[in-house]
Design an enzyme around this catalytic site. Sequence first.
Site, PDB file in Angstrom:
ATOM      1  N   PHE A 159      -3.599  39.235  40.053  1.00 35.02           N
ATOM      2  CA  PHE A 159      -3.551  38.194  41.087  1.00 35.02           C
ATOM      3  C   PHE A 159      -4.909  37.609  41.419  1.00 35.02           C
ATOM      4  CE2 PHE A 159      -4.847  41.669  43.890  1.00 35.02           C
ATOM      5  CZ  PHE A 159      -5.716  41.006  44.755  1.00 35.02           C
ATOM      6  N   LYS A 183       2.624  36.389  30.948  1.00 39.71           N
ATOM      7  CA  LYS A 183       3.294  36.841  32.177  1.00 39.71           C
ATOM      8  C   LYS A 183       2.247  36.873  33.294  1.00 39.71           C
ATOM      9  CE  LYS A 183       3.798  40.138  34.613  1.00 39.71           C
ATOM     10  NZ  LYS A 183       3.696  39.668  36.001  1.00 39.71           N
ATOM     11  N   GLU A 186       2.920  37.903  39.655  1.00 39.11           N
ATOM     12  CA  GLU A 186       4.034  37.393  40.461  1.00 39.11           C
ATOM     13  C   GLU A 186       3.579  37.038  41.881  1.00 39.11           C
ATOM     14  OE1 GLU A 186       3.329  40.355  39.534  1.00 39.11           O
ATOM     15  OE2 GLU A 186       4.241  41.947  40.738  1.00 39.11           O
ATOM     16  N   CYS A 291     -12.897  42.063  40.330  1.00 39.56           N
ATOM     17  CA  CYS A 291     -13.121  43.290  39.556  1.00 39.56           C
ATOM     18  C   CYS A 291     -14.607  43.550  39.403  1.00 39.56           C
ATOM     19  CB  CYS A 291     -12.469  43.200  38.187  1.00 39.56           C
ATOM     20  SG  CYS A 291     -13.257  41.990  37.140  1.00 39.56           S
ATOM     21  N   GLU A 391     -10.663  52.326  44.415  1.00 38.15           N
ATOM     22  CA  GLU A 391     -11.089  50.924  44.376  1.00 38.15           C
ATOM     23  C   GLU A 391     -10.488  50.266  45.618  1.00 38.15           C
ATOM     24  OE1 GLU A 391      -9.426  48.526  41.204  1.00 38.15           O
ATOM     25  OE2 GLU A 391     -11.135  47.171  41.254  1.00 38.15           O
TER      26      GLU A 391
HETATM   27  P1  NAD Z   1      -1.907  45.172  38.908  1.00 38.23           P
HETATM   28  O1  NAD Z   1      -2.238  46.186  37.897  1.00 38.23           O
HETATM   29  O2  NAD Z   1      -1.114  45.555  40.087  1.00 38.23           O
HETATM   30  O3  NAD Z   1      -1.077  43.965  38.224  1.00 38.23           O
HETATM   31  C1  NAD Z   1      -1.490  43.407  36.988  1.00 38.23           C
HETATM   32  C2  NAD Z   1      -0.257  42.939  36.234  1.00 38.23           C
HETATM   33  O4  NAD Z   1       0.577  44.071  35.933  1.00 38.23           O
HETATM   34  C3  NAD Z   1       0.597  41.944  37.014  1.00 38.23           C
HETATM   35  O5  NAD Z   1       1.004  40.909  36.143  1.00 38.23           O
HETATM   36  C4  NAD Z   1       1.774  42.791  37.495  1.00 38.23           C
HETATM   37  O6  NAD Z   1       2.971  42.063  37.567  1.00 38.23           O
HETATM   38  C5  NAD Z   1       1.893  43.863  36.435  1.00 38.23           C
HETATM   39  N1  NAD Z   1       2.401  45.142  36.990  1.00 38.23           N
HETATM   40  C6  NAD Z   1       2.260  45.595  38.260  1.00 38.23           C
HETATM   41  N2  NAD Z   1       2.828  46.818  38.388  1.00 38.23           N
HETATM   42  C7  NAD Z   1       3.325  47.135  37.180  1.00 38.23           C
HETATM   43  C8  NAD Z   1       4.029  48.277  36.661  1.00 38.23           C
HETATM   44  N3  NAD Z   1       4.311  49.320  37.442  1.00 38.23           N
HETATM   45  N4  NAD Z   1       4.375  48.273  35.365  1.00 38.23           N
HETATM   46  C9  NAD Z   1       4.090  47.231  34.572  1.00 38.23           C
HETATM   47  N5  NAD Z   1       3.447  46.116  35.009  1.00 38.23           N
HETATM   48  C10 NAD Z   1       3.059  46.069  36.289  1.00 38.23           C
HETATM   49  O7  NAD Z   1      -3.294  44.477  39.334  1.00 38.23           O
HETATM   50  P2  NAD Z   1      -3.546  43.417  40.484  1.00 38.23           P
HETATM   51  O8  NAD Z   1      -3.417  44.082  41.801  1.00 38.23           O
HETATM   52  O9  NAD Z   1      -2.780  42.173  40.229  1.00 38.23           O
HETATM   53  O10 NAD Z   1      -5.095  43.071  40.196  1.00 38.23           O
HETATM   54  C11 NAD Z   1      -6.153  43.824  40.747  1.00 38.23           C
HETATM   55  C12 NAD Z   1      -6.682  44.837  39.752  1.00 38.23           C
HETATM   56  O11 NAD Z   1      -7.090  44.185  38.558  1.00 38.23           O
HETATM   57  C13 NAD Z   1      -7.927  45.553  40.259  1.00 38.23           C
HETATM   58  O12 NAD Z   1      -7.841  46.905  39.904  1.00 38.23           O
HETATM   59  C14 NAD Z   1      -9.066  44.871  39.509  1.00 38.23           C
HETATM   60  O13 NAD Z   1     -10.232  45.652  39.339  1.00 38.23           O
HETATM   61  C15 NAD Z   1      -8.407  44.607  38.200  1.00 38.23           C
HETATM   62  N6  NAD Z   1      -9.081  43.545  37.462  1.00 38.23           N
HETATM   63  C16 NAD Z   1      -9.835  43.912  36.377  1.00 38.23           C
HETATM   64  C17 NAD Z   1     -10.535  42.952  35.673  1.00 38.23           C
HETATM   65  C18 NAD Z   1     -11.366  43.320  34.481  1.00 38.23           C
HETATM   66  O14 NAD Z   1     -11.726  42.440  33.714  1.00 38.23           O
HETATM   67  N7  NAD Z   1     -11.707  44.593  34.291  1.00 38.23           N
HETATM   68  C19 NAD Z   1     -10.450  41.598  36.065  1.00 38.23           C
HETATM   69  C20 NAD Z   1      -9.658  41.274  37.168  1.00 38.23           C
HETATM   70  C21 NAD Z   1      -8.965  42.258  37.858  1.00 38.23           C
END
Ligand code: NAD
Length: 506
Positions: A159, A183, A186, A291, A391
């Site tokens: 997000f 994808k 959401e 991140c 985090e």
């Molecule tokens: P998230 O892991 O909750 O969601 C990421 C994606 O995974 C979304 O599209 C979501 O729909 C999907 N998802 C969520 N739960 C799931 C499940 N149980 N099974 C399968 N898919 C699932 O992450 P977020 O909250 O959207 O984003 C924040 C996180 O992303 C932080 O930890 C941040 O550090 C990380 N991030 C990392 C980078 C990088 O380059 N290292 C860049 C941006 C964000």
Amino acid sequence: MNAPTPVAALAPTVKLLIGGKFVESKTTEWRNVVNPATQEVLARVPFATADEIDAAIASAKEAFKTWKKTSIGARARIFLKYQHLIRENMAELAALLTAEQGKTLPDAEGDVFRGLEVVEHAASIGNLQLGELANNVAGGVDTYTLLQPLGVCAGITPFNFPAMIPLWMFPMAIATGNTFVLKPSEQDPMVTMRLVELAMEAGIPAGVLNVIHGGEMAVNALCDHKDIKAVSFVGSTKVGTHVYHRATLAGKRAQCMMGAKNHAIILPDANKDQTLNALAGAAFGAAGQRCMALSVVVLVGEAQKWIPELVEKTKTLKVNAGTEKGTDVGPLISCAALSRVEGLIERGIAEGAKLELDGRKPTVAGFEKGNFVGPTIFSGVKPGMAIYDQEVFGPVLAIVAADDLDQAIEFINANPNGNGTAIFTQSGAAARKFQEDIDVGQVGINLPIPVPVPLFSFTGSRASKLGDLGPYGKQVVMFYTQTKTVTQRWFDDSTTSHGVNTTISL
Ligand code: NAD
């Protein structure tokens, strides 16, 4: 599940993109897309059905048959046009992003711009996807490599950068000759969909780019599907680790860029004013939901005396809706994120850290329902405290103390995460030692958020990354292509025959 309320039932629906058409999902599962500064429901996003996911993958598979043979020039020209369309629509894209994600308008433009840079990079694909050739590796024999596209690739995005991160993925995958199923998050899919519309307007053919929406079920379907060859994921460590294992078990390539706890080391010889400005910006910008946010600062020796000045500087930051002029810190993405971050602050106090600045429950006139937490600073933080071990992903800075540079480096290397880090110093020798000894992907020297431009690749160490090859830059060309090594010999009438050769030599 956030079931649509009567209000949401009137909200516009986010579409799927399948086979070149933006279509309404037939699902019964929907989630509201909510403005985090006001709680206004902006749209409803569908959780695509299994049939819709299959249809998106099938359309990408069909489109690959012709797209993989499209000339370099034709592919490059689409991205030249696309970068132009993104520039033309920058203000609209930023406004959409701020409405659904919350970050300030200038920061939203930054989010789009950092993705736009990858689109520009994709436009130079002719120079990037070159193979190698060695002439006369044996008598009359040449060897060369072809970097061929893999097929259908998938992208799963978080997000916090709803423009930049989708643009890390599909432009380079498609420019290298693959087709794609995206994808988006959401929580804020609307700006991503506008970028996808512009990509189609730029000339991406039907089926080459497809979009499905959803959560766990959709992600698992992409990881499992036999027709998907590679999965790019950016998000939390927990989900990314699951995606990596599930996708690779199903025989796919996977690259997962994951969670972080980014530390900055401040040496006492650093330029104090520049350093404190950089720290406040990198800890609290985007409400800490980057991140690459600097969420831990390691003050070395005399620099420990700088805490009061850091607190004073931080107090000047304005907490308000991202749409309002002069805002520094916008709302968190959701009510759930707000209560999680407030809960972690409470734990920080209970676990004995010293609360230097309390940003809880700020007054934000006109946006009383927003998910706001103001900048919060703790000193005396230690491993074992939840505010250090987790985090936080909110505007909360943890300060720790170290006696010298060696101790600070050891401390950072002991943290499980290795996404980004920075050192602030005027000593070249100290900076070079840090660069050599630190085990973190992105390293900044007097630079707080060292996200690489697309001439290089984003990377990560330890729990922040799974998979060898990172997004964009040269590495992603290798990720999205299969190397074929061709060794060839041509005979003419003067070639001497040496008869049957049963050895391994050429
Ligand atoms: P998230 O892991 O909750 O969601 C990421 C994606 O995974 C979304 O599209 C979501 O729909 C999907 N998802 C969520 N739960 C799931 C499940 N149980 N099974 C399968 N898919 C699932 O992450 P977020 O909250 O959207 O984003 C924040 C996180 O992303 C932080 O930890 C941040 O550090 C990380 N991030 C990392 C980078 C990088 O380059 N290292 C860049 C941006 C964000």
